[in-house]
Scaffold this motif. Structure first.
Motif, mmCIF file in Angstrom:
data_model
loop_
_atom_site.group_PDB
_atom_site.id
_atom_site.type_symbol
_atom_site.label_atom_id
_atom_site.label_comp_id
_atom_site.label_asym_id
_atom_site.label_seq_id
_atom_site.Cartn_x
_atom_site.Cartn_y
_atom_site.Cartn_z
ATOM 1 N N VAL A 1 68.456 101.166 38.080
ATOM 2 C CA VAL A 1 68.617 99.999 37.241
ATOM 3 C C VAL A 1 69.342 98.909 38.014
ATOM 4 C CG1 VAL A 1 69.681 99.108 35.139
ATOM 5 C CG2 VAL A 1 68.569 101.318 35.095
ATOM 6 N N ASN A 2 70.454 99.273 38.638
ATOM 7 C CA ASN A 2 71.209 98.264 39.391
ATOM 8 C C ASN A 2 70.389 97.688 40.529
ATOM 9 O OD1 ASN A 2 73.429 98.465 37.756
ATOM 10 N ND2 ASN A 2 74.467 99.942 39.040
ATOM 11 N N ALA A 3 69.587 98.531 41.173
ATOM 12 C CA ALA A 3 68.741 98.036 42.264
ATOM 13 C C ALA A 3 67.720 97.036 41.729
ATOM 14 C CB ALA A 3 68.042 99.202 42.956
ATOM 15 N N ALA A 4 67.128 97.328 40.576
ATOM 16 C CA ALA A 4 66.149 96.410 39.977
ATOM 17 C C ALA A 4 66.803 95.084 39.621
ATOM 18 C CB ALA A 4 65.516 97.039 38.739
ATOM 19 N N VAL A 5 68.025 95.140 39.102
ATOM 20 C CA VAL A 5 68.738 93.912 38.738
ATOM 21 C C VAL A 5 69.090 93.114 39.983
ATOM 22 C CG1 VAL A 5 70.867 92.997 37.728
ATOM 23 C CG2 VAL A 5 69.613 94.816 36.571
ATOM 24 N N SER A 6 69.536 93.796 41.033
ATOM 25 C CA SER A 6 69.926 93.070 42.244
ATOM 26 C C SER A 6 68.725 92.407 42.910
ATOM 27 C CB SER A 6 70.641 93.994 43.228
ATOM 28 O OG SER A 6 69.759 94.967 43.721
ATOM 29 N N ILE A 7 67.558 93.003 42.776
ATOM 30 C CA ILE A 7 66.356 92.422 43.388
ATOM 31 C C ILE A 7 65.748 91.332 42.511
ATOM 32 C CG2 ILE A 7 63.970 92.925 44.082
ATOM 33 C CD1 ILE A 7 64.989 95.730 44.890
ATOM 34 N N ASN A 8 65.675 91.568 41.208
ATOM 35 C CA ASN A 8 64.921 90.683 40.320
ATOM 36 C C ASN A 8 65.759 89.867 39.351
ATOM 37 O OD1 ASN A 8 62.243 91.578 41.200
ATOM 38 N ND2 ASN A 8 62.875 93.532 40.330
ATOM 39 N N GLY A 9 67.051 90.098 39.281
ATOM 40 C CA GLY A 9 67.901 89.350 38.353
ATOM 41 C C GLY A 9 68.093 90.080 37.035
ATOM 42 N N LYS A 10 69.037 89.556 36.237
ATOM 43 C CA LYS A 10 69.431 90.229 34.994
ATOM 44 C C LYS A 10 68.327 90.280 33.946
ATOM 45 C CE LYS A 10 73.891 90.594 33.276
ATOM 46 N NZ LYS A 10 75.079 90.077 32.661
ATOM 47 N N HIS A 11 67.337 89.412 34.041
ATOM 48 C CA HIS A 11 66.284 89.410 33.027
ATOM 49 C C HIS A 11 65.482 90.713 33.005
ATOM 50 C CE1 HIS A 11 63.977 88.182 36.572
ATOM 51 N NE2 HIS A 11 62.904 88.600 35.931
ATOM 52 N N VAL A 12 65.526 91.502 34.088
ATOM 53 C CA VAL A 12 64.795 92.773 34.110
ATOM 54 C C VAL A 12 65.399 93.791 33.145
ATOM 55 C CG1 VAL A 12 63.966 92.507 36.473
ATOM 56 C CG2 VAL A 12 66.032 93.801 36.050
ATOM 57 N N LEU A 13 66.620 93.547 32.672
ATOM 58 C CA LEU A 13 67.240 94.469 31.718
ATOM 59 C C LEU A 13 66.461 94.523 30.417
ATOM 60 C CD1 LEU A 13 71.012 93.672 32.260
ATOM 61 C CD2 LEU A 13 69.763 95.684 33.022
ATOM 62 N N ASN A 14 65.660 93.502 30.161
ATOM 63 C CA ASN A 14 64.863 93.476 28.943
ATOM 64 C C ASN A 14 63.488 94.127 29.126
ATOM 65 O OD1 ASN A 14 66.871 92.099 27.481
ATOM 66 N ND2 ASN A 14 66.259 90.190 28.423
ATOM 67 N N PHE A 15 63.118 94.487 30.327
ATOM 68 C CA PHE A 15 61.832 95.132 30.577
ATOM 69 C C PHE A 15 61.862 96.542 30.000
ATOM 70 C CE2 PHE A 15 60.761 92.638 34.718
ATOM 71 C CZ PHE A 15 60.761 91.457 33.998
ATOM 72 N N MET A 16 60.741 96.968 29.438
ATOM 73 C CA MET A 16 60.668 98.273 28.795
ATOM 74 C C MET A 16 60.959 99.410 29.779
ATOM 75 S SD MET A 16 60.466 99.856 26.031
ATOM 76 C CE MET A 16 59.804 98.799 24.794
ATOM 77 N N THR A 17 60.495 99.305 30.999
ATOM 78 C CA THR A 17 60.734 100.360 31.991
ATOM 79 C C THR A 17 62.224 100.527 32.241
ATOM 80 O OG1 THR A 17 58.638 99.850 33.052
ATOM 81 C CG2 THR A 17 60.230 101.109 34.343
ATOM 82 N N VAL A 18 62.938 99.419 32.394
ATOM 83 C CA VAL A 18 64.379 99.475 32.646
ATOM 84 C C VAL A 18 65.099 100.011 31.418
ATOM 85 C CG1 VAL A 18 66.418 98.103 33.177
ATOM 86 C CG2 VAL A 18 64.288 97.674 34.390
#
Length: 72
Positions: A1-18
């Motif tokens: 999760v943290n890796a996804a946020v660091s790469i793509n920004g905080k908006h990825v927290l709303n993605f269903m996969t995350v």
């Protein structure tokens, strides 16, 4: 999760996969917590077995869980 946020920004927290990844992490922690709560009167060998088999392999998960970024 943290890796996804660091790469793509905080908006990825709303993605269903995350969101699902976070849910799975929470459930894993709950399962291990319940298991450990039911362990009474362990011998040193049994405690060491639990540490080596269950806790140490969770190192990355627990580290990520501890450092997680709050949902928006």
């Amino acid at each position: 999760v943290n890796a996804a946020v660091s790469i793509n920004g905080k908006h990825v927290l709303n993605f269903m996969t995350v969101r699902n990844m976070r849910l799975v992490k929470k459930q894993i922690i709950k399962v291990y917590t319940r298991m450990l709560e039911r362990c009474h009167d362990l011998t040193p060998q049994q405690a060491n077995g639990i540490l080596n088999t269950f806790i140490y392999p969770l190192g990355e998960l627990l580290n990520d869980f501890q450092q997680c970024i709050a949902e928006t």
